[in-house]
Design an enzyme around this catalytic site. Structure first.
Site, PDB file in Angstrom:
ATOM      1  N   GLU B  60       0.819  -1.219   0.000  1.00 60.27           N
ATOM      2  CA  GLU B  60       0.000   0.000   0.000  1.00 60.27           C
ATOM      3  C   GLU B  60       0.847   1.260   0.000  1.00 60.27           C
ATOM      4  O   GLU B  60       0.551   2.222  -0.702  1.00 60.27           O
ATOM      5  CB  GLU B  60      -0.957  -0.001   1.199  1.00 60.27           C
ATOM      6  CG  GLU B  60      -2.097  -1.010   1.080  1.00 60.27           C
ATOM      7  CD  GLU B  60      -1.671  -2.452   1.365  1.00 60.27           C
ATOM      8  OE1 GLU B  60      -0.547  -2.669   1.864  1.00 60.27           O
ATOM      9  OE2 GLU B  60      -2.468  -3.375   1.096  1.00 60.27           O
ATOM     10  N   HIS B 129     -12.217  -5.442   7.329  1.00 59.29           N
ATOM     11  CA  HIS B 129     -12.903  -5.082   6.084  1.00 59.29           C
ATOM     12  C   HIS B 129     -14.182  -4.284   6.339  1.00 59.29           C
ATOM     13  O   HIS B 129     -14.998  -4.138   5.442  1.00 59.29           O
ATOM     14  CB  HIS B 129     -13.272  -6.339   5.277  1.00 59.29           C
ATOM     15  CG  HIS B 129     -12.095  -7.062   4.691  1.00 59.29           C
ATOM     16  ND1 HIS B 129     -11.138  -7.653   5.458  1.00 59.29           N
ATOM     17  CD2 HIS B 129     -11.725  -7.277   3.407  1.00 59.29           C
ATOM     18  CE1 HIS B 129     -10.236  -8.224   4.662  1.00 59.29           C
ATOM     19  NE2 HIS B 129     -10.568  -8.004   3.424  1.00 59.29           N
TER      20      HIS B 129
END
Lengths: 365, 326
Positions: B60, B129
């Protein structure tokens, strides 16, 4: 089935000038007299500027800064090979690189003097500001490399610097890996100066070399005598040429040494032995290069004296410019937050101006 | 044109912006051949090729860090964090560089890039999530944070984000990805960043919400309106930062009552800031304390426990009633 050898890797070491300034004729790069003198001037300027900054800092005329004395060859050698269309992505210990790039010294002083103007380089394009967060600039170099290639700039490469400490950061590994996967035209130079503030190399990594970390990403690597300006030039030139030819990134480990403190805020005697420093002082990159120039009959004491006078005069002028107050409105910081105005920022600007006014009245009273 | 889901609308914005401007490119994990884990990038690789739709390594910080480099070179990268729960790994790049380049170089360099990320719960997803962490990004000076609530504004806001001169975090409520469809015009539609939208006018009470909570909020508001004849104004914040404070204050001055509905935890959150702004600018207009209907300040529970963690239509309804009755 017996276990068989799958891959073999090696790390080579390049030195062109030995510690006494004797050149390896086979490896000596083909540089003109002017180029050699430009390189030497760059290193002398970096040294003199660094020493002046130390005095300014001790006198309270400059903020904390990270000296680069002893590392001039590692920063200046590659710059001789860098073109105007190339990008330079520095860390914070490449004073010589910035100065050779054409960044006026007063801008560097402004940065360490606490002014954002120190990141604005008039007339010098494609040069990112000093990056303080260790290793964070490395992925930028990979992205720039992708971008120049994507835009079809075939003769453009990207050069980035960082230190040995940065090689423990995730951004080093991510940036190197992205560049390698993308075959981006990037040259990564690690100035391995043996110390990350007080952390010696053997507490940073137990790899036999830093260079070998590049092998894991599938790029050519080279370990170079970082105090040998000719070797640094040669290594960087070959790497930049390879990048421009579309052959992807290269990782260069420059073995050098930080002769002074990490920044003016620490005292190296607390964490390292004087004897170690003495040993590296004998490998001073400037002395070695001067001997080389002398052996080519390009240099003598008189020329040295003239150069030092010229450089000191330049530094004096630049310090004067640095210390000339900047005529910029104090609320400039509110102009720069975003590209569009916003009500909360404008509200706070008004508060800020009112506060300044109020405090000035108080000071006048 | 048939009605679209939010996924299709975001995809339309990407297609159209990439066609319009060659400097726009998309990068992230699995955004190319696989067309994104939610198919948001469907058809892009085929239409624009691998060099503009880049399947990146799994990192990321590297994704945002290289996007910053691309942006500095004049490209307009739209990068994807596969889930917002993994985006914290790029926080250093975001705080340290994406939000700062304009100031630190006094405008010489800016970072015109978009970081897209699905966020929020309600889809029975795996750990990490389901969070709503918009406040983390909104806290950073220079950051822009946008959260659409439906297909049409998702498309129009993403177009604006791509054209914006600075870094924009574009958080997509994944609960709303396919939950409903809206008419999305084929021709270009752009909504300005920094502006909220009054989606329903009223005089008795103001509700401020955003993202996936908008639908629930509208349902609750219409229920209370029909049961009690209350006139409720509903504001869709859309732009978390910079925030359209004027619209909120104007509304609260009119109604004197305010409920804020957010999916995120309460402490140091966007609702905290809205309360503070009301305190600064409309305190004496209030007829009741500002009510906050939010997630709790606990670690987002696993999905079998998530339903009672998030605000519900009933909870929002109670918040509205309580504020009307004060």
């Amino acid at each position: 089935m017996p276990i068989r050898d799958k891959h073999e890797f090696k790390v080579s070491f390049l030195q062109v000038l030995d510690e006494d300034g004797r050149v390896d004729k086979q490896l000596e790069p083909d540089l003109s007299r002017d180029q050699l003198l430009e390189l030497y001037r760059g290193m002398v300027l970096a040294r003199e500027a660094d020493q002046r900054m130390l005095r300014l800092q001790r006198q309270g005329r400059l903020g904390t800064f990270s000296p680069s004395t002893g590392q001039e060859a590692a920063a200046c050698g590659p710059l001789l090979a860098l073109g105007k269309a190339d990008w330079l992505v520095p860390a914070f210990r490449e004073l010589g690189a910035l100065l050779m790039r054409g960044v006026p010294f007063n801008r560097v002083l402004r940065f360490w003097g606490g002014w954002e103007e120190g990141n604005v380089f008039p007339g010098v394009d494609r040069t990112l500001p000093i990056a303080v967060i260790v290793g964070s600039q490395i992925p930028h170099a990979a992205g720039l490399g992708y971008a120049v290639r994507h835009r079809g700039e075939k003769d453009t490469a990207v050069l980035t610097f960082f230190g040995d400490g940065a090689t423990s950061e995730g951004d080093f590994h991510e940036g190197m890996n992205f560049a390698a996967v993308w075959k981006a035209p990037v040259v990564f130079i690690c100035q391995n100066n043996q110390w990350a503030i007080s952390t010696p190399l053997n507490k940073q990594t137990v790899s036999e070399s830093i260079a070998q970390k590049g092998l894991a990403y599938g790029m050519p690597v080279l370990q170079v005598d970082g105090n040998d300006a000719l070797a640094m030039y040669r290594a960087a030139k070959e790497a930049l040429d390879r990048a421009r030819a579309g052959d992807g990134p290269t990782f260069i480990e420059a073995i050098t040494y930080r002769l002074m403190m990490h920044t003016t805020a620490d005292d190296p005697s607390k964490y390292r032995a004087e004897g170690e420093v003495d040993q590296w002082e004998r490998r001073d990159p400037l002395v070695r290069f001067r001997k080389y120039l002398g052996s080519k009959r390009l240099w003598n004491a008189q020329k040295e004296e003239q150069l030092r006078v010229e450089v000191k005069q330049y530094i004096d002028d630049q310090v004067k410019e640095y210390e000339t107050p900047i005529d910029v409105k104090p609320d400039i910081i509110f102009d720069l937050v975003r590209g569009i105005a916003h009500e909360l920022i404008e509200e706070q600007r008004a508060e800020f101006l009112h506060r300044l006014n109020d405090e000035n009245e108080d000071a006048d009273a | 044109m048939p009605k679209m889901t939010m996924v299709q609308a975001i995809n339309l914005a990407l297609h159209q912006e990439m066609s319009r401007d060659e400097s726009v490119l998309v990068l992230g994990q699995d955004v190319g051949v696989n067309e994104g884990v939610f198919r948001v990038t469907a058809g892009l690789s085929e239409a624009f090729g691998e060099s503009r739709v880049i399947d990146t390594p799994l990192a990321e910080s590297g994704i945002l860090g290289t996007s910053i480099g691309m942006a500095l070179a004049g490209l307009r990268p739209v990068c994807e964090m596969q889930f917002s729960g993994f985006s914290y790994l790029m926080m250093g790049q975001f705080e340290g560089h994406a939000t700062r380049f304009r100031t630190r170089t006094m405008g010489t360099y800016t970072c015109p890039l978009v970081v897209r990320m699905p966020y929020g719960g309600g889809v029975r997803a795996l750990e990490h999530h389901s969070e709503s962490r918009e406040a983390l990004y909104a806290h950073l000076p220079g950051a822009k944070v946008v959260i659409p609530s439906g297909p049409r504004n998702a498309r129009a806001l993403l177009v604006a984000a791509i054209r914006d001169p600075d870094a924009v975090v574009f958080m997509e409520p994944k609960r709303s990805y396919r939950a409903f469809r809206e008419h999305v015009p084929e021709q270009e539609e752009v909504m300005p960043l920094g502006k909220a939208q009054i989606v329903q006018e009223g005089t008795d009470l103001t509700i401020v919400s955003w993202g996936a909570m908008m639908r629930m909020t509208l349902d609750a508001a219409s229920l209370v309106a029909s049961q009690r004849g209350a006139s409720i104004e509903v504001i869709d914040l859309l732009s978390i930062s910079p925030m359209d404070v004027s619209t909120i204050i104007g509304s609260v001055k009119k109604t004197g009552r305010c409920v804020i509905v957010q999916e995120a935890p309460r402490f140091v959150s966007i609702s905290s800031e809205i309360v503070a702004q009301i305190n600064d600018k409309a305190l004496l207009y209030l007829e009741a304390p500002v009510k906050r209907v939010t997630g709790y300040d606990v670690v987002t529970p696993y999905f079998s426990r998530e339903t009672p963690y998030f605000p519900s239509p009933r909870l929002i309804q109670r918040g509205i009633e309580q504020t009307l009755d004060f």
